[in-house]
Design an enzyme around this catalytic site. Structure first.
Site: not given
Ligand code: NAP
Length: 308
Positions: A138, A141-142
């Site tokens: 992701c 997200c990261d």
């Protein structure tokens, strides 16, 4: 024995397919309940920017699109519950019993399975151990954790290209590792990727293993033609090599194709009367937000006109 409640139609999953079904079902006067184990959104929530959803000509953030979709379904009275379904039993005559992880049972006449899909894994040494420590599925997200670092993105499809472009906001260099010499992604994404100064393709290569002490330090790449193995020093490995259907719930209950996606007819009916499927969990040629929403609408229409 837990509680037991009844809904005319239960939609399992609140991604674009489930939300499309919720809107069309409630607007058609069907009493519909949407069950989602986490929060609404599905895979779109992990997509930073959606560039091709009709009506948003400038593009829209994934989370924002979902907020609009949820609000739209809410407006027509769809009910949302945060619950996970463990098993489905029953048939069209008796109704279906959905057994929840909380021991409750929901009885319904019609089920729309819109459980979506999840990222495929490479299944190479180091991948599992280093997930969350540099291995990610992701970018939204990261990505921000990799500011000014070198990273690898694995895959050659729309996801790999789109997410590699997003990651250019943070990373210093991005190695796009693809097992062939030609990308699978749509032409506009390919063009952007191939001319981006921060993205360097590594063709004809697969990841053999990912390594590092407590976090990713390198991955080993093998050239699929020459067999040569070399080390690529990176702090992150983002894997976008396709999707795996979330159909475990209906395995053995409805027909699946050889990849595990649910087989339906054009009404989104499975081979079990009363069970419909919509979105990425369904066997079909094009998996996009717009086709997921369309499947959801058709499934709700099917429930109304073929069942109730
Ligand atoms: P995809 O289209 O199936 O592409 C997967 C990519 O990973 C391919 O390039 C494939 O290589 C490679 N691959 C597969 N298994 C591999 C392995 N074990 N090791 C190394 N490489 C491997 O998957 P996706 O990009 O996740 O997209 C999934 C669906 O969502 C598609 O229908 C896509 O169009 C859609 N999507 C659309 C958008 C958009 O429109 N903006 C964005 C994201 C996703 P080969 O090419 O050699 O097979």
């Amino acid at each position: 024995m837990g509680t037991r409640e009844f809904h005319e139609c239960v939609i399992i999953g609140a991604g674009p397919a489930g939300l499309g079904a919720a809107l069309y079902a409630s607007r058609a006067g069907i009493e519909a309940c949407v069950l989602e184990k986490l929060s609404p959104g599905g895979q779109v929530l992990t997509t930073d920017w959606v560039d091709n959803y009709l009506g948003f000509e400038q593009g829209v953030a994934g989370y924002e699109l979902i907020e609009h979709m949820k609000a739209h379904a809410d407006r027509f009275g769809a009910r949302f519950l945060s619950k996970e379904v463990s098993t489905i039993r029953g048939d069209l005559n008796q109704g279906f019993d959905l057994h929840l992880a909380t021991n409750e049972i929901i009885n319904t006449r019609a089920v729309i399975v819109a459980t979506g899909a999840r990222p495929k894994q490479l299944n190479c040494p180091g991948e599992q151990e280093l997930t969350g420590k540099g291995v990610s599925y992701c970018a939204t997200c990261d990505g921000p954790f990799f500011k000014d670092m070198d990273i690898a993105v694995v895959g050659g499809g729309d996801s790999a290209c789109q997410e590699a472009l997003f990651l250019t906001k943070f990373a210093k260099r991005i190695f796009l590792v693809h097992r062939r010499r030609e990308l699978r992604a749509v032409k506009t994404l390919q063009d952007k990727v191939l001319k981006h100064p921060k993205i360097e393709p590594i063709w004809d290569s697969v990841v053999e293993s990912i390594g590092g002490e407590n976090e990713v330090e390198y991955c080993m790449l093998r050239n699929v033609h020459t067999g040569e193995v070399r080390e690529l020093k990176v702090k992150g490995v983002f894997i976008f090599i396709g999707i795996h259907p979330n159909t475990e719930l209906v395995r053995g209950l409805v027909d699946l194709d050889d990849q595990g996606f649910i087989v339906t007819n054009e009404w989104m009916e499975t081979n079990v009367p009363g069970i419909f499927a919509a979105g990425d969990c369904r066997s079909k040629p094009l998996r996009q937000i717009i086709t997921a929403v369309s499947d959801g609408a058709t499934a709700a229409y099917g429930v109304k006109h073929r069942l109730l």
